[in-house]
Design an enzyme around this catalytic site. Structure first.
Site, PDB file in Angstrom:
ATOM      1  N   ASP A   1     -13.195   3.274  -0.856  1.00 56.14           N
ATOM      2  CA  ASP A   1     -12.313   3.499   0.284  1.00 56.14           C
ATOM      3  C   ASP A   1     -13.015   4.421   1.263  1.00 56.14           C
ATOM      4  OD1 ASP A   1     -10.035   3.288   1.786  1.00 56.14           O
ATOM      5  OD2 ASP A   1      -8.673   3.970   0.232  1.00 56.14           O
TER       6      ASP A   1
ATOM      7  N   CYS B   1      -3.760   2.801  -4.420  1.00 57.18           N
ATOM      8  CA  CYS B   1      -4.739   3.560  -3.646  1.00 57.18           C
ATOM      9  C   CYS B   1      -4.827   4.965  -4.216  1.00 57.18           C
ATOM     10  CB  CYS B   1      -4.319   3.578  -2.173  1.00 57.18           C
ATOM     11  SG  CYS B   1      -5.425   4.568  -1.147  1.00 57.18           S
TER      12      CYS B   1
ATOM     13  N   TYR C   1     -14.698   4.619   7.876  1.00 60.93           N
ATOM     14  CA  TYR C   1     -15.240   3.288   7.569  1.00 60.93           C
ATOM     15  C   TYR C   1     -16.673   3.075   8.031  1.00 60.93           C
ATOM     16  CZ  TYR C   1     -10.759   1.969   5.695  1.00 60.93           C
ATOM     17  OH  TYR C   1      -9.634   1.899   4.918  1.00 60.93           O
TER      18      TYR C   1
ATOM     19  N   HIS D   1       0.857  -1.188   0.000  1.00 59.18           N
ATOM     20  CA  HIS D   1       0.000   0.000   0.000  1.00 59.18           C
ATOM     21  C   HIS D   1       0.894   1.240   0.000  1.00 59.18           C
ATOM     22  CE1 HIS D   1      -2.795   3.067   1.508  1.00 59.18           C
ATOM     23  NE2 HIS D   1      -3.788   2.238   1.216  1.00 59.18           N
TER      24      HIS D   1
END
Ligand code: DNO
Length: 348
Positions: free
Chosen positions: A308, A236, A322, A198
């Site tokens: 995301d 990402c 989240y 990542h």
């Protein structure tokens, strides 16, 4: 693409029952969160996690993350033991059919923001990053608690860790990363797990710590450190995209086959080294989400892809970045883009 969603396990208020009602949802991105960094994930726990997900008609499309112990990043202490444990975790995950593992190589701090509840003009709350604020933040005073930070360090441990990094340059970090890859990717090849690093978030140095997974040249250098299909990227868009010189669709087209996992979100660059996490919709941010999805389509991307971070909307309270609602809107939007791109492509 395999539409996927991140799930934080039994403590996550966003349950698998909710996730599976999002249209086209197939994959779950998760991890075992309570194994101390550096220890082996045992088979029983992995089987139990797999079963839980599969009982809901979903499957684990990627593990995010198997974290890398700081001794590996600093290249001292018990790094060989931790690397061996890491390899064993990969072997165990492979036995349970896991195909993609995400990790990062950011010293001490994972993703970092200056505020977690910034109110946007529409009344929603977003995570933001303002360089001026971060410059004033002191990780040693300990009153900060950010979602990507490992709060398991005591103040003294944090102090000695930060001190250790004072003598570690970017080149040292590259060397330590290569040492790790030389051992881990060999095992990944054997057990057929695609490793997906990542990028650093944000993609520049913070608190004087070195950060290297930041831009096109460095991604290229990273992939050459161990030139194997199994040594790949988590692309990402929100992490890399906050730096204007990172052209996300161009990166997708360039690194195509080495991208094993896609994180798709928008951000709005508000100033030099400052940004807000906007909704996924192109016009709300600085990235063109159509062009991003088009690039994934054109390179034939067939790996897991997840919306995301989302804002907090409709009064939702939950894990920063989240929650359910805004990420579900993100997934629906990505589905829409994908369907239209696919159908357009079929007509040509
Ligand atoms: C933030 C995430 C990161 C990511 C790790 C991967 O929301 O994208 O925390 O999971 O950096 O190791």
């Amino acid at each position: 693409m395999i539409m996927s969603f991140r799930w934080y396990g039994d403590d996550d208020p966003v349950t698998l029952d909710k996730i599976r009602q999002i249209p086209n949802m197939k994959g779950i991105v998760t991890a075992i969160y309570d194994v101390p960094v550096g220890q082996v994930w045992d088979m029983d726990r992995i089987w139990a996690l797999k079963k839980k997900v599969e009982d809901k008609g979903l499957f684990i499309s990627a593990i995010e993350s198997v974290p890398v112990h700081e001794d590996i990043k600093t290249g001292d202490g018990n790094r060989d033991e931790y690397i061996e444990n890491y390899c064993q975790t990969l072997r165990n995950l492979a036995k349970a059919g896991i195909k993609v593992v995400c990790y990062n190589f950011m010293p001490v701090f994972d993703w970092t923001r200056s505020s977690l509840e910034h109110e946007l003009p529409d009344g929603s709350n977003a995570l933001i990053y303002e360089e001026a604020t971060v410059e004033k933040m002191n990780p040693l005073t300990g009153d900060l608690s950010l979602p990507g930070w490992d709060s398991s360090y005591t103040k003294d441990e944090m102090k000695s860790l930060l001190k250790k990094y004072q003598s570690i340059t970017e080149e040292d970090l590259w060397n330590n990363l290569k040492y790790f890859l030389d051992r881990v990717i060999k095992v990944a090849e054997e057990v057929k797990i695609k490793m997906a690093i990542h990028p650093d978030d944000p993609p520049w140095s913070i608190f004087g710590l070195p950060r290297i997974i930041t831009n096109e040249d460095n991604l290229e250098r990273f992939l050459k450190l161990y030139d194997s299909e199994y040594n790949g990227l988590t692309l990402c868009s929100g992490s890399l995209g906050v730096a204007k010189n990172n052209d996300i669709p161009a990166l997708i087209r360039k690194f195509g086959k080495r991208i094993h996992f896609a994180h798709v979100r928008n951000i709005k660059i508000t100033n030099e080294k400052s940004f807000e996490e906007s909704s996924h919709f192109s016009q709300d941010g600085s990235l063109d989400m159509y062009e991003i999805m088009k690039a994934y389509h054109d390179v034939g991307f067939d790996g897991p892809l997840r919306p995301d971070h989302g804002r907090m909307i409709w009064g939702e309270k939950g894990r920063y970045g989240y929650g359910l609602y805004d990420r579900a809107l993100g997934a629906a939007y990505i589905n829409g883009l994908w369907e239209s791109i696919t159908k357009e492509g079929a007509k040509k």
